[in-house]
Design an enzyme around this catalytic site. Structure first.
Site, short mmCIF file in Angstrom:
data_model
loop_
_atom_site.label_atom_id
_atom_site.label_comp_id
_atom_site.label_asym_id
_atom_site.label_seq_id
_atom_site.Cartn_x
_atom_site.Cartn_y
_atom_site.Cartn_z
N HIS A 87 0.82 -1.22 0.00
CA HIS A 87 0.00 0.00 0.00
C HIS A 87 0.85 1.27 0.00
CE1 HIS A 87 -4.21 -1.30 0.37
NE2 HIS A 87 -3.69 -2.39 0.89
N ASP B 211 -1.93 2.19 -4.55
CA ASP B 211 -3.17 2.48 -3.86
C ASP B 211 -4.18 1.36 -4.13
OD1 ASP B 211 -4.88 4.11 -2.26
OD2 ASP B 211 -5.88 4.80 -4.10
#
Length: 70
Positions: A43, A47
């Site tokens: 992450h 995204d």
């Protein structure tokens, strides 16, 4: 299983075997070959929204390979 990211990777796609499973199609239970796959990503680099779009597009291409010609 869930694939594990090894450095310096930012993402990894894992696939499972294709197995026959019952699914509902047009209101009836039928047997269809189903393949499971999972996408693990960092992450900090990727995204969740683009990763989700990637998985949706991958599923569409696997289900309809003629889309690769477009």
């Amino acid at each position: 299983g869930t694939p594990i990211i090894n450095q310096p990777e930012s993402a990894i796609l894992g696939t499972g075997p294709i197995t026959d499973r019952p699914v509902v199609r047009e209101g009836e239970i039928v047997i269809r070959p189903i393949m499971t796959y999972s996408f693990t990503f960092d992450h900090r680099v990727i995204d969740g929204a683009p990763a989700s779009l990637f998985m949706s597009r991958l599923a569409a291409l696997i289900e309809n390979p003629l889309l690769l010609l477009c």
